[in-house]
Design a protein around this motif. Structure first.
Motif, short mmCIF file in Angstrom:
data_model
loop_
_atom_site.label_atom_id
_atom_site.label_comp_id
_atom_site.label_asym_id
_atom_site.label_seq_id
_atom_site.Cartn_x
_atom_site.Cartn_y
_atom_site.Cartn_z
N ARG A 173 -3.15 7.46 -3.83
CA ARG A 173 -2.85 6.25 -3.06
C ARG A 173 -3.17 5.03 -3.88
N GLN A 206 0.86 -1.18 0.00
CA GLN A 206 0.00 0.00 0.00
C GLN A 206 0.90 1.23 0.00
N ASP A 256 -2.76 0.30 -3.97
CA ASP A 256 -2.52 -0.99 -3.32
C ASP A 256 -2.19 -1.98 -4.44
#
Length: 255
Positions: free
Chosen positions: A64, A57, A66
């Motif tokens: 952002r 992550q 993952d």
């Protein structure tokens, strides 16, 4: 060279090269599972990473993600992580994480339009430090140490490629065996010294729309890397990791 080899339209696409090319890839390491690292790049950008056994992550400003990753321990406390963004498959990241010296080098590889020249895939190199880890030693920096070397890299029992490191911007490859046997070209590249004897070497191909980022220990002649680019259809994206064992063929010292 035969007329067939001179006709680059018939060269193997990246997805055609992948089968068997991963035979000498090092196994995935879970050494960073449970770790959180904050990378402070020289540009001032801060990137937060949290690693599980299979995924990382990350946060970069408001962005952002993952992503699944592949990790190799290149040397003691020196790691090489590779991942492709799942939210934007046209970008892949290669991370050098030196937990002994508190330093990092990130390479961003991005696929442009199929008609983009001189190369479809571009690369950016960013150096920095790892927060909370005492910084020591020399930072990753461009290097001319490999110039003049000819190395035979074996990616599998069938795939053997010679690399000739010519200048700070150019190298030549020649396929000695495998499905690309006989082809050769000179492409743009970059070299960074990571530790004594250990180098990041990246290249961008102009015929096949792809690029690679590798880390090689020239003391042990062991290399790890990833190839990233467009598949044969010109729209699908291929990303895969690989490894190689090397043999120094010669070393030319230029006047």
């Amino acid at each position: 060279m035969s007329s067939t080899l001179e006709d680059t339209e018939g060269w193997l696409p990246l997805d055609g090269l992948q089968p068997g090319f991963e035979a000498n890839r090092a196994p995935h390491s879970t050494a960073l599972a449970g770790r959180e690292l904050v990378l402070r790049m020289d540009s001032g950008v801060r990137i937060w990473h949290r690693f599980t056994a299979e995924r990382t992550q990350w946060e970069l400003g408001e962005e952002r993600g993952d992503d699944a990753y592949h990790l190799v321990e290149v040397d003691e406390e020196l790691y090489y992580a590779q991942f492709q963004h799942e939210h934007d498959p046209s970008e892949a990241v290669s991370l050098i994480l030196d937990l002994r010296h508190g330093r990092t080098l990130a390479v961003q590889s991005r696929i442009g339009q199929a008609w983009q020249r001189p190369t479809v895939v571009t690369q950016e190199f960013h150096t920095g430090v790892i927060e909370g880890v005492p910084v020591s030693g020399s930072p990753p920096e461009p290097s001319t140490d490999l110039l003049g070397r000819r190395v035979l890299w074996s990616y599998s029992p069938q795939h053997h490629y010679e690399h000739i490191y010519l200048t700070e911007q150019w190298y030549t490859f020649l396929c000695h065996s495998g499905p690309e046997q006989g082809i050769a070209d000179t492409d743009a590249c970059a070299y960074y010294r990571i530790r004594p004897g250990i180098y990041l070497f990246a290249w961008r191909e102009k015929v096949v729309p792809c690029a690679a980022v590798t880390v090689a220990d020239h003391r042990l002649m062991r290399s790890h890397g990833a190839l990233f680019g467009l598949a044969e259809d010109g729209t699908s994206i291929t990303h895969f990791t690989f490894g190689a064992h090397g043999r120094l063929l010669s070393n030319t010292v230029y006047p």
